[in-house]
Design an enzyme around this catalytic site. Structure first.
Site, short mmCIF file in Angstrom:
data_model
loop_
_atom_site.label_atom_id
_atom_site.label_comp_id
_atom_site.label_asym_id
_atom_site.label_seq_id
_atom_site.Cartn_x
_atom_site.Cartn_y
_atom_site.Cartn_z
N ASP A 183 -3.47 0.24 -3.11
CA ASP A 183 -3.22 -0.27 -4.13
C ASP A 183 -3.73 -1.51 -4.53
O ASP A 183 -4.11 -1.67 -5.56
CB ASP A 183 -1.55 -0.11 -4.25
CG ASP A 183 -0.86 1.15 -4.43
OD1 ASP A 183 -0.84 1.54 -3.39
OD2 ASP A 183 -0.68 1.57 -5.77
N GLN B 171 6.17 11.58 -2.49
CA GLN B 171 4.69 11.72 -2.90
C GLN B 171 4.02 12.80 -2.08
O GLN B 171 3.20 13.41 -2.79
CB GLN B 171 4.02 10.55 -2.80
CG GLN B 171 4.15 9.65 -4.24
CD GLN B 171 5.07 8.69 -3.62
OE1 GLN B 171 5.78 8.64 -2.99
NE2 GLN B 171 5.12 7.20 -4.52
N ARG C 200 3.99 -2.27 -13.70
CA ARG C 200 4.05 -2.15 -12.38
C ARG C 200 3.44 -3.26 -11.47
O ARG C 200 1.90 -3.58 -12.19
CB ARG C 200 3.63 -0.91 -11.56
CG ARG C 200 4.57 0.37 -12.00
CD ARG C 200 4.41 1.54 -11.31
NE ARG C 200 4.69 1.54 -9.80
CZ ARG C 200 4.44 2.49 -8.85
NH1 ARG C 200 3.57 3.44 -9.25
NH2 ARG C 200 4.72 2.29 -7.69
N ASN D 282 -0.39 -0.70 0.24
CA ASN D 282 -0.16 0.49 0.18
C ASN D 282 1.14 1.05 0.34
O ASN D 282 2.07 0.18 0.49
CB ASN D 282 -1.14 1.29 1.22
CG ASN D 282 -1.24 2.91 0.52
OD1 ASN D 282 -1.87 3.07 -0.51
ND2 ASN D 282 -1.03 3.94 1.54
#
Ligand SMILES: CSC[C@H]1O[C@H](OP(=O)(O)O)[C@H](O)[C@@H]1O
Length: 317
Positions: free
Chosen positions: A218, A177, A79, A228
């Site tokens: 992130d 999430q 990723r 993010n």
């Protein structure tokens, strides 16, 4: 017992398959780095710090049989946005080259992340008033880290310090999430919460029902821009418009010292299918196109403060 997303077992990694939550707790037994890479890519495990920790254990499994550089590349290519992944893999490769025990290094990475989360919780909890209604986006709890959580860890710490805190949980399309993972974590611990659709947040802010927004990250650049989960930027604009404090909670392993501007952070683009269906439920005509940006960029100017284990950085008064 605290929620854990994974357990290192010496010769394999036990991983809670987050795609199956909240209906089922399914544990995967991963014995090689290719399985770990697939788990990260498919988001069986997700969350920047958790990805870094799990990749570190995948690196250990891989170098038992493969060339370390190949293992490093396979895991690195899973990723593109979360900096913790690259930070952890570089640390593992450095440890190997310096003749250190890679297993000890991976376990240190995990323990340091957990300790950082507890520290951020202690620092951040004082920013949450007793009786507050806070809003969070995506999942930044134990499932996204080595345990406790970042933004959700601050909320946990405030709750366990005795404060009455209610959490509005953004569902966070398309992987959900929030509604699937954050709500599952909060329910387990009896922390009051209400799941909302992503588009509800602005109206709640207008009605004065949100006292603070807390999100994870992130990747954070030198100037304080934050990558993010998609939707974070929108929340930051709404928070700014309504005078709601907007806090980012992230360990220093999320900070990328090589990038100045958020515009230079690679944004992951995932499959259109993940937007158009969920668990075999059709959400759009299969012939329609879909755009699936997994992250966005929040400029430092929209952020009230960034909370790290080293302290609270106030971006703006
Ligand atoms: C504790 S940081 C978690 C961070 O990771 C999430 O992304 P994903 O679920 O796609 O890995 C999201 O951006 C969270 O803020």
């Amino acid at each position: 017992m605290e929620v854990k997303a994974f357990y290192w077992k010496g010769d394999h990694l036990l991983l809670l398959d987050q795609r199956e939550l909240p209906e089922r707790e399914v544990w995967l037994k991963l014995t090689d780095h290719l399985q770990v890479a697939d788990a990260i890519k498919s988001m069986a495990v997700r969350g920047a710090p958790a990805i870094g920790c799990v990749a570190s254990y995948g690196f250990i499994l891989g170098i038992k049989k493969e060339d370390p550089q190949k293992v490093y590349q396979v895991l690195r290519n899973t990723r593109p946005t979360a900096y913790n992944l690259f930070w952890a893999l570089e640390r593992m490769m450095k440890a190997l080259k310096e003749g250190k025990d890679p297993e000890k290094e991976a376990m240190s990475i995990e323990q340091e992340d957990y300790n950082a989360n507890r520290r951020m919780g202690e620092l951040g909890k004082d920013l949450i008033p007793d009786g507050a209604n806070v809003l969070t986006h995506c999942n930044t709890g134990a499932l996204a880290t080595a345990g406790w959580g970042t933004a959700l860890g601050v909320i946990r710490s405030a709750h366990y310090s005795g404060k009455k805190v209610h959490v509005f949980v953004n569902e966070t399309r398309p992987y959900l999430q929030g509604s699937r993972l954050t709500a599952w974590e909060l329910l387990k611990e009896g922390i009051p919460h209400t799941v909302i659709t992503d588009m509800t947040a602005g109206f709640l802010m207008k009605k004065g029902l949100i006292d603070a927004v807390l999100v994870g990250a992130d990747r954070i650049t030198k100037r304080g821009d934050v990558a993010n989960k998609i939707g974070t930027y929108t929340l930051s604009v709404l928070a700014k418009a309504h005078g709601v404090p907007f806090y980012v909670v992230a360990p220093t392993s999320t900070f990328d010292p090589n990038i100045e501007s958020g515009e230079d952070i690679p944004i992951e683009e995932r499959s259109e299918e993940e937007v158009k269906s969920f668990k075999n439920c059709t959400l759009a005509p299969k012939e329609s196109r879909a755009l699936h940006l997994a992250f966005d960029i929040t400029p430092a100017e929209n952020i009230t403060a960034i909370i790290t284990e080293e302290g609270i950085k106030y971006i703006k008064p």
